[in-house]
Design a protein around this motif. Structure first.
Motif, PDB file in Angstrom:
ATOM      1  N   UNK A  27      38.517 -22.952 -17.706  1.00 55.08           N
ATOM      2  CA  UNK A  27      39.421 -24.098 -17.650  1.00 55.08           C
ATOM      3  C   UNK A  27      39.861 -24.387 -16.216  1.00 55.08           C
ATOM      4  N   UNK A  28      40.172 -23.336 -15.469  1.00 56.31           N
ATOM      5  CA  UNK A  28      40.585 -23.529 -14.078  1.00 56.31           C
ATOM      6  C   UNK A  28      39.456 -24.123 -13.255  1.00 56.31           C
ATOM      7  N   UNK A  29      38.247 -23.656 -13.496  1.00 54.97           N
ATOM      8  CA  UNK A  29      37.095 -24.189 -12.761  1.00 54.97           C
ATOM      9  C   UNK A  29      36.890 -25.664 -13.068  1.00 54.97           C
ATOM     10  N   UNK A  30      36.890 -26.021 -14.337  1.00 57.21           N
ATOM     11  CA  UNK A  30      36.685 -27.419 -14.704  1.00 57.21           C
ATOM     12  C   UNK A  30      37.904 -28.284 -14.382  1.00 57.21           C
ATOM     13  N   UNK A  31      39.041 -27.657 -14.169  1.00 56.09           N
ATOM     14  CA  UNK A  31      40.232 -28.396 -13.769  1.00 56.09           C
ATOM     15  C   UNK A  31      40.370 -28.559 -12.277  1.00 56.09           C
ATOM     16  N   UNK A  32      39.392 -28.065 -11.520  1.00 58.28           N
ATOM     17  CA  UNK A  32      39.403 -28.275 -10.083  1.00 58.28           C
ATOM     18  C   UNK A  32      40.302 -27.340  -9.310  1.00 58.28           C
ATOM     19  N   UNK A  33      40.625 -26.171  -9.850  1.00 52.47           N
ATOM     20  CA  UNK A  33      41.451 -25.208  -9.117  1.00 52.47           C
ATOM     21  C   UNK A  33      40.622 -24.642  -7.975  1.00 52.47           C
ATOM     22  N   UNK A  34      41.033 -24.950  -6.750  1.00 48.81           N
ATOM     23  CA  UNK A  34      40.225 -24.590  -5.582  1.00 48.81           C
ATOM     24  C   UNK A  34      40.080 -23.084  -5.415  1.00 48.81           C
ATOM     25  N   UNK A  35      41.036 -22.317  -5.926  1.00 47.08           N
ATOM     26  CA  UNK A  35      40.996 -20.865  -5.751  1.00 47.08           C
ATOM     27  C   UNK A  35      39.957 -20.196  -6.637  1.00 47.08           C
ATOM     28  N   UNK A  36      39.389 -20.921  -7.603  1.00 50.49           N
ATOM     29  CA  UNK A  36      38.418 -20.317  -8.527  1.00 50.49           C
ATOM     30  C   UNK A  36      37.132 -21.138  -8.588  1.00 50.49           C
ATOM     31  N   UNK A  37      36.426 -21.268  -7.470  1.00 49.25           N
ATOM     32  CA  UNK A  37      35.162 -22.018  -7.513  1.00 49.25           C
ATOM     33  C   UNK A  37      34.097 -21.339  -8.354  1.00 49.25           C
ATOM     34  N   UNK A  38      34.261 -20.035  -8.614  1.00 51.96           N
ATOM     35  CA  UNK A  38      33.311 -19.311  -9.458  1.00 51.96           C
ATOM     36  C   UNK A  38      33.813 -19.081 -10.861  1.00 51.96           C
ATOM     37  N   UNK A  39      34.810 -19.846 -11.277  1.00 51.39           N
ATOM     38  CA  UNK A  39      35.355 -19.677 -12.623  1.00 51.39           C
ATOM     39  C   UNK A  39      34.350 -19.911 -13.726  1.00 51.39           C
ATOM     40  N   UNK A  40      33.248 -20.610 -13.400  1.00 48.02           N
ATOM     41  CA  UNK A  40      32.199 -20.825 -14.408  1.00 48.02           C
ATOM     42  C   UNK A  40      31.600 -19.514 -14.889  1.00 48.02           C
ATOM     43  N   UNK A  41      31.776 -18.432 -14.111  1.00 48.61           N
ATOM     44  CA  UNK A  41      31.247 -17.127 -14.522  1.00 48.61           C
ATOM     45  C   UNK A  41      32.039 -16.529 -15.677  1.00 48.61           C
TER      46      UNK A  41
END
Length: 664
Positions: A27-41
């Protein structure tokens, strides 16, 4: 898990907590949270969990009964996963018919059918047959690719595991005959990792990102952990407070604890630094990510009283983990529908609103659909027929609900003659045919050159008796051909053949011999491109000089057979929002203005005509979906048929006609 499976494998609340962290990262990744560019993992964490839990269930059933009831296993998977997916598909199809442009409905139909058949990952890996679909907004069903990989695993892995267990049973009747399974699982994981490394290609990662073979490493690493732990006595479930050590097992596992800590650190580092196009990710990074998650699972499972298990078993995390399937299903389309433009929000406020709605919908799905069906002791009989009917019904909705609306009749448009003469009744007479050297007298000819925006304009014009219109615009190709560019924030190659746009234009002009050549260029000239070793864009002196040279060439080619050249200004665009609700650079109005200034200056030097399409399409001086009471933009960039025919054509065609016949 169904009630029967819980009797064989004790419930571990820490695993729900891990699910919660994984879905929160997504959710953070798809919400554009800059601190989690690898949140898709976070998806890979789900894969590891699935491999571990499914293999644990299968091994436990085989241990307790000496067999695996495949029909029952697959039936539980269907009850757990299919109802919520069917509901999602119906809602997405109905909503998308209202919010998606007609040009993208056909692609959505195939997306829905692929999701229904659990092959969406292969669909997304090859979703580039249609230019408008390939460059359009991401499909509201794009996220179902991971469901496809998991379901393929649920279908194939039990068959392979049963075969392996049967083979080892003939050779080892001891209690640990599963030991021979482990090398096969590890060999499969290694093969998947090697396939990812071999198939990775910079700038074209879809095949390796979505492929079942290249992403199976996480599932198989989780399965390997299940095989390892299956040798040990079953862990006691964690009590609500002050859990006692599991019987027959030491209270502490310092080595596992250290590995779990290292795994958590590596996972956090990956989520904070990885990018979807990073080569290192596919050359071993995905394997390391899976091993890091496995270390956390191992410690939480073997030591239910450990700090790892206690932290992951916090009540809010467990609650989010229980509804994580619904959260994952619904977040992607909801994030796309709840845009900054529709909500008036941006940044953290937009993310909070999206997450709140997602949690509410996922909770409703869990309480009203998922849990009742999963727990129901009696389902309509025969259950397979009911499931098949439901799937067929959704497939029918996918096919019928994505048929684009019927096109409107193309209206006739009056074309004014430049110097009419009065007939007997005082009405204008027809203008004489255009006469050009080397050409038979006939209708004035207009040719459209440019990219897909020019294509949509020229193709949707109403047919005219007094004007012959040809469209030589090339979808996906502007005149800027520098090979390194960014499109909606990601590296993007030029489409094949775009580097030879001048040859294609020249052939079109030679074939059509137009009286007026209309040039409309937009998106591809506004993107960031690498020039002289650094990223630049229109409005910067060096890049403007480059674009001016290409535009000079374009005008010379358009006028090559003696045509008068008409340049249309680029309208403001809103092709896609950034995840945080902002605009991508190529949608910046300042870039459009810079391009239009360059366009006018170049036209003055060549004696070309400039027609202000931007003012016509954006009469208020900013992007708008509608003008003149009609929707003129289908997707924030291209034109709608009704917008062209009812608003643009009545303004544009008479001007082109006058330019074409002025020397007749």
């Amino acid at each position: 898990m169904s009630g029967t499976s819980r009797a064989r494998v004790p419930y571990q609340p820490a695993l729900d907590g891990l699910r919660a962290l994984a879905v929160a990262a997504v959710l953070a990744f798809h919400g554009g949270v800059a601190a989690l560019p690898g949140g898709f993992l976070g998806v890979d964490a789900f894969f590891v969990l699935s491999g571990f839990l499914i293999t644990s269930l299968l091994l436990a059933e085989h241990r307790d009964t000496g067999r695996v009831d495949l029909v029952a296993f697959w039936g539980r998977r269907v009850r757990r996963l299919l109802p919520a997916l069917l509901l999602l598909l119906v809602v997405v199809l109905l909503v998308s018919r209202e919010v998606l442009p007609g040009t993208e409905l056909g692609a959505l139909r195939w997306d829905a059918l692929a999701a229904l058949g659990y092959v969406a990952n292969w669909r997304m890996a090859n979703r580039d047959g249609d230019y408008f679909a390939a460059t359009g907004s991401p499909s509201p069903l794009q996220h179902t690719w991971s469901l496809g990989i998991e379901e393929q695993f649920y279908l194939l892995w039990p068959l392979l595991l049963i075969a392996l267990l049967g083979w080892t049973a003939r050779r080892d009747s001891g209690p640990f005959r599963r030991r021979a399974v482990l090398p096969v699982v590890l060999l499969g994981a290694a093969g998947s990792a090697l396939a990812a490394a071999a198939l990775f290609a910079p700038g074209a990662v879809d095949r390796v990102y979505y492929g079942t073979d290249t992403r199976a490493v996480a599932l198989l690493v989780g399965a390997a952990l299940a095989v390892l732990l299956a040798r040990m006595p079953a862990a006691a479930p964690a009590p609500r407070s002050h859990p006692a050590p599991a019987p027959g097992r030491p209270a502490r596992h310092p080595v596992l604890g250290a590995l779990a800590l290292a795994g958590a650190v590596v996972t956090g580092w990956f989520w904070a630094t990885a990018g979807g196009g990073d080569g290192w990710l596919y050359r071993g990074g995905l394997t390391v990510a899976a091993l890091a998650v496995v270390a956390v699972i191992a410690h939480a499972t073997v030591s239910p009283a450990s700090p790892t298990a206690r932290l992951l078993a916090l009540a809010p995390l467990v609650w989010l983990g229980r509804i994580s399937y619904g959260v994952y299903l619904w977040h992607w389309p909801l994030f796309q529908w709840l845009t900054a433009e529709r909500t008036g929000l941006a940044g953290i406020a937009l993310l909070a609103a999206r997450c709140a709605v997602t949690l509410a919908v996922a909770t409703g799905s869990y309480l009203l659909v998922e849990r009742p069906i999963r727990r129901a002791r009696r389902l309509p009989r025969p259950a397979p027929a009911v499931a098949g009917t439901a799937v067929a019904g959704v497939a029918a909705v996918a096919v019928l609900g994505t048929v684009p609306p019927a096109p409107l009749p193309r209206p006739a448009i009056a074309l004014d003659a430049p110097t009419p003469t009065a007939g007997a009744a005082g009405s204008p007479t027809a203008v004489p045919p255009v006469r050009r050297p080397g050409r038979e007298p006939g209708q004035p000819r207009v040719a459209f050159l440019g990219d897909s925006v020019a294509w949509s304009l020229g193709s949707y014009l109403p047919e005219q008796e007094k004007l012959a219109v040809s469209v030589r615009a090339v979808q996906g190709c502007g005149i800027a051909r520098l090979p390194e560019l960014r499109y909606i924030g990601e590296p993007h190659p030029n489409y094949p053949g775009c580097e030879h746009w001048d040859d294609r234009w020249r052939r079109g002009v030679r074939a059509d011999d137009p009286d007026v050549a209309v040039i409309l260029l937009d998106r591809w000239e506004l993107m960031d491109r690498k020039l002289d070793g650094r990223w630049q864009h229109v409005g910067e002196p060096a890049f403007d000089r480059y674009l001016t040279g290409e535009l000079d060439r374009a005008i010379d080619i358009a006028a090559g057979k003696g045509a008068h050249v008409a340049l249309l200004t680029a309208p403001y665009t809103r092709r896609a929002e950034r995840p945080d609700g902002g605009l991508w650079p190529e949608d910046d109005a300042a870039r459009v203005d810079a391009w239009n200034r360059l366009l006018r200056a170049t036209a003055d030097r060549h004696g070309a005509t400039v027609l202000d399409l931007n003012r016509r399409v954006c009469p208020q001086g900013r992007f708008t979906w509608e003008a003149g009471g009609v929707r003129v933009r289908s997707d924030g960039l291209h034109f709608t048929p009704e917008g062209v025919q009812q608003w643009i054509a009545p303004w544009l065609l008479p001007q082109l006609y006058r330019l074409a016949v002025r020397g007749a």
